[in-house]
Scaffold this active site. Structure first.
Site, PDB file in Angstrom:
ATOM      1  N   THR A   1      52.468  48.041  32.526  1.00 25.25           N
ATOM      2  CA  THR A   1      52.266  49.217  31.697  1.00 25.25           C
ATOM      3  C   THR A   1      50.789  49.534  31.524  1.00 25.25           C
ATOM      4  O   THR A   1      50.426  50.655  31.217  1.00 25.25           O
ATOM      5  CB  THR A   1      52.894  48.983  30.311  1.00 25.25           C
ATOM      6  OG1 THR A   1      52.364  47.781  29.767  1.00 25.25           O
ATOM      7  CG2 THR A   1      54.393  48.862  30.417  1.00 25.25           C
TER       8      THR A   1
ATOM      9  N   VAL B   1      47.061  45.912  39.464  1.00 23.56           N
ATOM     10  CA  VAL B   1      46.167  44.811  39.803  1.00 23.56           C
ATOM     11  C   VAL B   1      46.030  44.764  41.319  1.00 23.56           C
ATOM     12  O   VAL B   1      47.029  44.818  42.039  1.00 23.56           O
ATOM     13  CB  VAL B   1      46.704  43.466  39.271  1.00 23.56           C
ATOM     14  CG1 VAL B   1      45.748  42.336  39.644  1.00 23.56           C
ATOM     15  CG2 VAL B   1      46.882  43.521  37.765  1.00 23.56           C
TER      16      VAL B   1
ATOM     17  N   ASP C   1      47.880  34.956  23.711  1.00 21.02           N
ATOM     18  CA  ASP C   1      48.951  35.467  24.577  1.00 21.02           C
ATOM     19  C   ASP C   1      49.323  34.458  25.656  1.00 21.02           C
ATOM     20  O   ASP C   1      49.442  34.801  26.829  1.00 21.02           O
ATOM     21  CB  ASP C   1      48.514  36.787  25.210  1.00 21.02           C
ATOM     22  CG  ASP C   1      49.713  37.631  25.669  1.00 21.02           C
ATOM     23  OD1 ASP C   1      50.848  37.313  25.239  1.00 21.02           O
ATOM     24  OD2 ASP C   1      49.513  38.579  26.433  1.00 21.02           O
TER      25      ASP C   1
ATOM     26  N   ILE D   1      48.637  43.911  44.169  1.00 19.49           N
ATOM     27  CA  ILE D   1      49.408  42.677  44.029  1.00 19.49           C
ATOM     28  C   ILE D   1      50.236  42.645  42.755  1.00 19.49           C
ATOM     29  O   ILE D   1      50.957  41.687  42.505  1.00 19.49           O
ATOM     30  CB  ILE D   1      48.484  41.442  44.070  1.00 19.49           C
ATOM     31  CG1 ILE D   1      47.394  41.537  42.994  1.00 19.49           C
ATOM     32  CG2 ILE D   1      47.868  41.286  45.451  1.00 19.49           C
ATOM     33  CD1 ILE D   1      46.495  40.319  42.922  1.00 19.49           C
ATOM     34  N   GLY D   2      50.126  43.673  41.946  1.00 21.94           N
ATOM     35  CA  GLY D   2      50.912  43.695  40.717  1.00 21.94           C
ATOM     36  C   GLY D   2      50.714  44.997  39.979  1.00 21.94           C
ATOM     37  O   GLY D   2      49.796  45.766  40.255  1.00 21.94           O
TER      38      GLY D   2
END
EC number: 2.7.11.1
Length: 873
Positions: free
Chosen positions: A26, A30, A136, A22-23
């Site tokens: 770097t 995922v 973050d 799904i993703g």
């Protein structure tokens, strides 16, 4: 997972079934997964570990994470360490990240931003109460579940791991959300959880404007701006679109002094987030993602409409009649041989630089620095770029009110008008350096803006190595009169010696699948026809090798759009349209295509693999759909493969150069009344703006090139050439200096010469093409002569364009071409055909030539490439 293990060593696939990816990023990939025992969905981040990465500290983070249980925090399920891969199992959020969402929907509404901000603050309040920081916060790390719940992701264990992994490639991407005290941590002496509140304010702007403030600036420059004492916190751009409450909320979150910045608990009491806000706001947003209304949001400009005339998406090459004879030039094309093109020191060597600058050797010393934080990596980058000493000095820098949020300062006083400005000489040069001759052109009253990024320290000298050979034994030592050597040759030799035997075996011999190379002989290439009867009005051409298939493609910029031709499929030759807008300039950097395109002649950045994939998808559409009108209209931002580079409209000319002293690569564009300078950011794989210089361009602008000079961070921009005035000076370069913090005024009292080409072959060797003559000069405009190099090459025709080969210069004119030796000025090759009109379309990687009949200049053209050199591309 056994709760007794902090980091399980068992096979994670015994517990989880991977459903789909799904993703990716770097750090790794995922996956959406399902727990085989409970059926519960999970998101699993799979990270490939590199040698030398120490994750001992991660175990402590995992223990801490077990206690983090809150409705607004992504639940942590556990981690697995299996061979060289780390699996992090987290709660699955089916709605995706806010960044993914706004790429499809466009800006969030004010109430949606308020709801997301409130939920984010609640999660931060919980974290801060337990003595933890997120560090973050940004749209990409705020997730929605299918039910509209807001969850904070990538903190704690993920933040630590991401920070460690990110040092390899993406450490530079975070400064846009970074609080000023974090950016200036070395001077300020640390920071606390209040940095998360600053990020909440930046994220609110991101959700309203689709990107954080200063996002168009080079990341290191944005980071440097935040450390200035006169830095002003950003605001929402549109004062009327948003309520006073929203403006005030952003102002409070973006309080510059962290001691005065409100805590999460305090900010939760702000009217902006205490108003009635329900989960239905997020559900409406998710509905918009699943059913996007493209009529209300699209990523295009109204002043750049689709082409008015439909052009073919696919153009087949016409078959030559069997009885049709070859032209005289085509017969000669198969007989005349050419030596390989010269690789210039200032030419961006894309693939080599990628490995050298971000390869294993560099990683072990910099990117893989143990378990240091992301912040530490940024600090080291500042040290490396020479910024730290400047962080303590807030004076002497001019303002950049257009891009930054610094208060305006009075520009420094203008210096006295110099007659000419000296260029620093290499200590090994034998030339007289008393009189410098690269001249700064008159600039506008405003200083060059901005120069906030201080100059980097001069790079260390390269160790002595074998000089690179140019053609028939003419080395760069002989060409320059100094021991500089060819950076390209030195780097490639160094890279070759570092390869292990196993790595050498793994490297495929053919660089590309296209026209076959000839054996390594002195002159083994000739012009080969690749397309017959092209109807396009082509302006430029370049080439690209697909990293997956290794197929080599020619890419053409034409009035009708950007087209491509696969050299591995010449048996069924056809051009395919990649982009439907007019294109006048092209350049390929890695897998990124830069172009000047559209009605407004704006710089574009295209993702080449994505562009090719999208073109293939368009071919599958029903014939009734006008595919050439689709790209900007219906393609969501998330999947857009072509993006306009801001502030580059009405671009007349562009050039790209590599600084051999530092390895940095620059793109420069000539606009109507200014010059833009962009630097290639490797981790982000794109050019980013670093300078915007107001400057009245010569009209017409005959030439536009960058010249790299020693001890200067940025290259000079040459906008003209005039006759020399000093002793032994044959030409005088009219340049604009992006390194200057003020305007340099010099009066041009000598008329410009009719220059058709200027190229920097080596550090102090410049080739200048004037009418029927080519002069080889140094940076001071004086002829360079030696026993093995002619300083002047003369031709018996008006030169229209040139290509530098290893032993000679190949000059093109209306009805042919002629090569002359660097050594003796003797003719090495010559092809002439008065029945054809020739035009050089491009010489970057591949020399591409166009031919039309003289008696019908508007007829369809034939296309040729110089092919046959081993490793030619």
């Amino acid at each position: 997972m056994n709760p007794g293990f902090d980091l399980s060593r068992r096979n994670p696939q015994e517990d989880f079934e991977l459903i789909q990816r799904i993703g990716s990023g770097t750090y790794g990939d995922v996956y959406k997964a399902r727990n085989v025992n409970t059926g519960e969905l999970a998101a699993i981040k799979v990270i490939k570990l590199e040698p030398g990465e120490d994750f001992a500290v991660v175990q402590q983070e995992i223990i801490m994470m077990k206690d983090c249980k809150h409705a607004n925090i992504v639940a942590y399920f556990g981690s697995y360490l299996r061979r060289d891969k780390l699996w992090i199992c987290m709660e699955f959020c089916g709605g995706g990240s806010l960044q993914d969402i706004y790429h499809v929907t466009g800006p969030l509404s004010e109430l949606q931003i308020a709801y997301v901000s409130r939920e984010t603050l609640q999660g931060l309040y919980y974290l801060h109460s337990k003595g933890k920081m997120h560090r973050d916060i940004k749209g990409a790390n705020i997730l929605l579940t299918d039910n509209g719940h807001v969850k904070l992701a990538d903190f704690g264990v993920s933040a630590q791991i991401t920070a460690t992994i990110a040092k390899r490639k993406s450490f530079i991407g975070t400064p846009y959300w970074m609080a000023p005290e974090v950016a200036a941590v070395e001077r300020k002496g640390g920071y606390n959880q209040l940095c998360d509140l600053w990020a909440v304010g930046i994220t609110a702007i991101e959700l309203a404007e689709l990107q954080p403030p200063m996002f168009d600036l080079h990341p290191m420059r944005a980071l440097f701006l935040m450390t200035k004492s006169n830095f002003q916190p950003p605001k929402l751009k549109d004062k009327l679109k948003w309520s006073n409450s929203f403006h005030h909320f952003v102002k409070m979150a973006l309080t510059k002094n962290p001691k005065k910045r409100p805590t999460a608990e305090k900010l939760l009491q702000h009217p902006f987030v205490t108003q009635p806000l329900t989960r239905s706001l997020a559900i409406e947003l998710l509905d918009k993602v699943n059913n996007p209304d493209h009529s209300t949001y699209h990523d295009f400009d109204d002043d750049d409409p689709e082409p008015l005339v439909a052009v073919p998406h696919r153009i087949p090459s016409t078959s030559r009649n069997v009885r049709e004879e070859k032209t005289r030039s085509e017969i000669n094309f198969g007989q005349v041989k050419f030596d390989p093109p010269l690789r210039k020191e200032t030419e961006p060597h894309h693939e080599l630089d990628l490995q050298l600058e971000y390869g294993q050797g560099h990683q072990s010393n910099y990117f893989l620095g143990g378990n240091k934080s992301l912040l530490k990596s940024v600090e080291e980058e500042l040290h490396q770029r020479g910024h730290v000493a400047h962080l303590e000095d807030d004076e002497g820098d001019d303002d950049d009110s257009k891009h930054s949020t610094l208060k305006a300062k009075v520009p420094p006083p203008l210096p006295p008008k110099p007659k000419s400005i000296s260029i620093p000489q290499d200590t090994h040069s034998s030339e007289d350096s008393n009189q410098g001759t690269i001249k700064r052109c008159p600039s506008s009253g405003s200083p060059a803006k901005p120069s906030h990024v201080p100059p980097r320290p001069p790079p260390p000298r390269l160790p002595p190595q074998k000089p690179a050979v140019l053609g028939n034994g003419v080395s760069s030592f002989q060409l320059n009169g100094e021991r500089d050597g060819s950076v390209h040759q030195q780097q490639s030799e160094q890279r070759g010696t570092n390869l292990s035997r196993k790595e050498k075996k793994d490297v495929p011999k053919p660089i590309s699948n296209g026209l076959p190379p000839t054996p390594k002989v002195h002159m083994g290439a000739c012009f080969s026809k690749v397309f017959n009867g092209c109807p396009l009005k082509i302006h430029c051409a370049t080439s690209w090798i697909n990293p997956d298939t290794r197929d080599q493609y020619l890419i053409f910029g034409a009035e009708e759009g950007i087209y491509t031709l696969n050299l591995n499929e010449l048996h069924e030759t056809s051009m395919e349209q990649l982009f439907p807008r007019r294109c006048t300039w092209l350049y390929v950097m890695n897998n990124c295509l830069l172009s000047v395109s559209g009605k407004a002649s704006q710089l574009y950045s295209h993702n080449l693999p994505g562009l090719f994939d999208y073109a293939r998808q368009m071919q599958k559409l029903p014939v009734a759909i006008p595919a050439h009108k689709l790209p900007d209209r219906i393609l969501p931002r998330k999947f857009a493969v072509s993006a306009k580079i801001p502030e580059t409209k009405w671009c007349q000319k562009c050039c790209v150069v590599r600084n051999p002293y530092t390895g940095h690569k620059y793109l420069c564009g000539a606009l109507q009344t200014s010059i833009v300078l962009l630097e290639w950011v490797e981790p982000m794989q794109k050019f980013m703006l670093i300078k915007h210089i107001e400057f009245p361009m010569p009209c017409p602008l005959r030439m536009f090139e960058m010249l790299v000079v020693p001890e200067q961070e940025y290259p000079l921009v040459c906008v003209g050439v005039s006759r020399g005035r000093d002793f032994n000076q044959v030409v005088r370069f009219e340049t604009v200096n992006p390194n200057s913090t003020s305007s340099w005024f010099t009066e041009s009292d000598t008329p410009q010469t009719n220059v058709t080409h200027v190229t920097q072959l080596e550090r102090d060797t410049i080739l200048v093409c004037l009418d029927c003559c080519i002069k080889i000069v140094n940076l001071q405009g004086r002829l360079k002569s030696s026993r093995k190099l002619s300083s002047e090459l003369t031709f018996d025709f008006q030169i229209e364009s040139i290509v530098c080969l290893q032993d000679s210069v190949l000059a093109f004119w209306k009805h042919g071409m002629q090569g002359r030796s660097f050594r003796s000025n003797e003719v090495t090759q010559e092809i002439s055909d008065n029945t054809r009109i020739f035009r050089l379309l491009g010489s970057d990687r591949v020399v591409v030539l166009e031919s039309r009949p003289t008696d019908n200049p508007t007829a369809n053209s034939n296309l040729y490439i110089l092919a046959g050199h081993e490793n030619s591309y």
